[in-house]
Design a protein around this motif. Structure first.
Motif, PDB file in Angstrom:
ATOM      1  N   ILE A  39       0.814  -1.222   0.000  1.00  0.00           N
ATOM      2  CA  ILE A  39       0.000   0.000   0.000  1.00  0.00           C
ATOM      3  C   ILE A  39       0.845   1.269   0.000  1.00  0.00           C
ATOM      4  O   ILE A  39       0.325   2.364  -0.188  1.00  0.00           O
ATOM      5  CB  ILE A  39      -1.022   0.021   1.161  1.00  0.00           C
ATOM      6  CG1 ILE A  39      -0.332   0.163   2.518  1.00  0.00           C
ATOM      7  CG2 ILE A  39      -1.915  -1.207   1.116  1.00  0.00           C
ATOM      8  CD1 ILE A  39      -1.291   0.519   3.635  1.00  0.00           C
ATOM      9  N   GLY A  40       2.149   1.118   0.240  1.00  0.00           N
ATOM     10  CA  GLY A  40       3.053   2.251   0.121  1.00  0.00           C
ATOM     11  C   GLY A  40       3.058   3.229   1.272  1.00  0.00           C
ATOM     12  O   GLY A  40       3.388   4.405   1.087  1.00  0.00           O
ATOM     13  N   ARG A  41       2.683   2.774   2.451  1.00  0.00           N
ATOM     14  CA  ARG A  41       2.716   3.653   3.621  1.00  0.00           C
ATOM     15  C   ARG A  41       2.790   2.828   4.894  1.00  0.00           C
ATOM     16  O   ARG A  41       2.487   1.649   4.894  1.00  0.00           O
ATOM     17  CB  ARG A  41       1.516   4.585   3.652  1.00  0.00           C
ATOM     18  CG  ARG A  41       0.181   3.874   3.784  1.00  0.00           C
ATOM     19  CD  ARG A  41      -0.966   4.839   3.918  1.00  0.00           C
ATOM     20  NE  ARG A  41      -1.344   4.967   5.304  1.00  0.00           N
ATOM     21  CZ  ARG A  41      -2.573   5.197   5.726  1.00  0.00           C
ATOM     22  NH1 ARG A  41      -3.541   5.391   4.870  1.00  0.00           N
ATOM     23  NH2 ARG A  41      -2.854   5.290   6.993  1.00  0.00           N
ATOM     24  N   SER A  42       3.175   3.485   5.958  1.00  0.00           N
ATOM     25  CA  SER A  42       3.263   2.832   7.260  1.00  0.00           C
ATOM     26  C   SER A  42       1.883   2.788   7.902  1.00  0.00           C
ATOM     27  O   SER A  42       1.135   3.770   7.860  1.00  0.00           O
ATOM     28  CB  SER A  42       4.229   3.613   8.152  1.00  0.00           C
ATOM     29  OG  SER A  42       4.304   3.024   9.418  1.00  0.00           O
ATOM     30  N   VAL A  43       1.538   1.645   8.476  1.00  0.00           N
ATOM     31  CA  VAL A  43       0.235   1.466   9.109  1.00  0.00           C
ATOM     32  C   VAL A  43       0.426   0.747  10.438  1.00  0.00           C
ATOM     33  O   VAL A  43       1.191  -0.197  10.541  1.00  0.00           O
ATOM     34  CB  VAL A  43      -0.719   0.636   8.217  1.00  0.00           C
ATOM     35  CG1 VAL A  43      -2.000   0.306   8.935  1.00  0.00           C
ATOM     36  CG2 VAL A  43      -1.023   1.363   6.934  1.00  0.00           C
ATOM     37  N   SER A  44      -0.304   1.221  11.437  1.00  0.00           N
ATOM     38  CA  SER A  44      -0.303   0.560  12.732  1.00  0.00           C
ATOM     39  C   SER A  44      -1.744   0.343  13.166  1.00  0.00           C
ATOM     40  O   SER A  44      -2.527   1.298  13.231  1.00  0.00           O
ATOM     41  CB  SER A  44       0.431   1.435  13.757  1.00  0.00           C
ATOM     42  OG  SER A  44       0.416   0.823  15.016  1.00  0.00           O
ATOM     43  N   PHE A  45      -2.116  -0.901  13.416  1.00  0.00           N
ATOM     44  CA  PHE A  45      -3.471  -1.203  13.862  1.00  0.00           C
ATOM     45  C   PHE A  45      -3.519  -1.181  15.385  1.00  0.00           C
ATOM     46  O   PHE A  45      -2.649  -1.739  16.044  1.00  0.00           O
ATOM     47  CB  PHE A  45      -3.928  -2.561  13.329  1.00  0.00           C
ATOM     48  CG  PHE A  45      -4.075  -2.590  11.836  1.00  0.00           C
ATOM     49  CD1 PHE A  45      -5.085  -1.881  11.214  1.00  0.00           C
ATOM     50  CD2 PHE A  45      -3.190  -3.302  11.055  1.00  0.00           C
ATOM     51  CE1 PHE A  45      -5.219  -1.889   9.832  1.00  0.00           C
ATOM     52  CE2 PHE A  45      -3.311  -3.326   9.677  1.00  0.00           C
ATOM     53  CZ  PHE A  45      -4.331  -2.614   9.059  1.00  0.00           C
ATOM     54  N   VAL A  46      -4.553  -0.519  15.937  1.00  0.00           N
ATOM     55  CA  VAL A  46      -4.655  -0.351  17.388  1.00  0.00           C
ATOM     56  C   VAL A  46      -5.937  -0.933  17.973  1.00  0.00           C
ATOM     57  O   VAL A  46      -6.080  -1.016  19.187  1.00  0.00           O
ATOM     58  CB  VAL A  46      -4.541   1.144  17.793  1.00  0.00           C
ATOM     59  CG1 VAL A  46      -3.189   1.709  17.383  1.00  0.00           C
ATOM     60  CG2 VAL A  46      -5.686   1.965  17.211  1.00  0.00           C
TER      61      VAL A  46
END
Length: 184
Positions: A39-46
């Motif tokens: 997806i080309g970006r940093s993601v953090s699920f919370v």
């Protein structure tokens, strides 16, 4: 894991690989490094959410969270079959107001990634549907908002009979899209 771009930039259909044998199957449904690379970006699920819908024709949506609690969502159907819908509400986007939908089911194992700045909703295509989704931000009742699921300006082709839809009180009284001022 296949990452398939949709008609809307930044929304992805994800098809995890299944390894089957006489016992059933095994599948990796999320891998952080592959997800971010695709997806080309940093993601953090919370936060993880789960919904169970008893009846065919249950519609949940169209929902979103306003900033600063805007949420990206990774949605999957664990049991049953749903039509999952994303609508772009990013003001400067060339696809503002346009939608994309995907059928997610226990059988196909597909997932839909919907980033911040999109409306999200789904309808159940059979009884007893379980839907799980990972969120990039926490739920905030003050930032919770919705738009009418069948608003004519959005022109979503729902796979459900509008005369037999089951809605929450909140979704029955949702405002229309014409008066909507997007916070994105």
């Amino acid at each position: 894991m296949k990452f398939i771009p949709t008609e809307l930039a930044d929304v992805w259909l994800i098809s995890p690989k299944r390894f089957s044998d006489d016992r059933g199957y095994f599948s990796e449904t999320f891998k952080h490094n592959l997800f971010e690379q695709a997806i080309g970006r940093s993601v953090s699920f919370v936060q993880d959410n789960f919904s169970h819908s008893l009846y065919t024709g249950t519609v949940r949506g169209l929902h979103f969270q306003k900033p600063p609690f805007a949420q990206g969502k990774l949605i999957k159907c664990l049991r049953g079959r749903i039509q999952d819908v994303a609508i772009d509400i990013r003001k400067n986007s060339p696809s503002y107001g346009r939608s994309v939908s995907a059928e997610l089911s226990e059988e196909n194992g597909n997932q839909l990634w919907i980033p911040e700045g999109f409306l999200h909703g789904f309808c159940t295509l059979q009884e007893n549907c379980d839907v799980a989704y990972k969120c990039t931000n926490y739920y905030s009742s003050e930032c919770d908002a919705n738009i009418r699921w069948d608003d004519a300006d959005l022109n979503v082709e729902w796979k459900v009979d509008s005369n037999n839809v089951i809605l929450s009180k909140k979704d029955k009284t949702a405002p229309g899209f014409a008066d909507f001022d997007s916070p994105f």
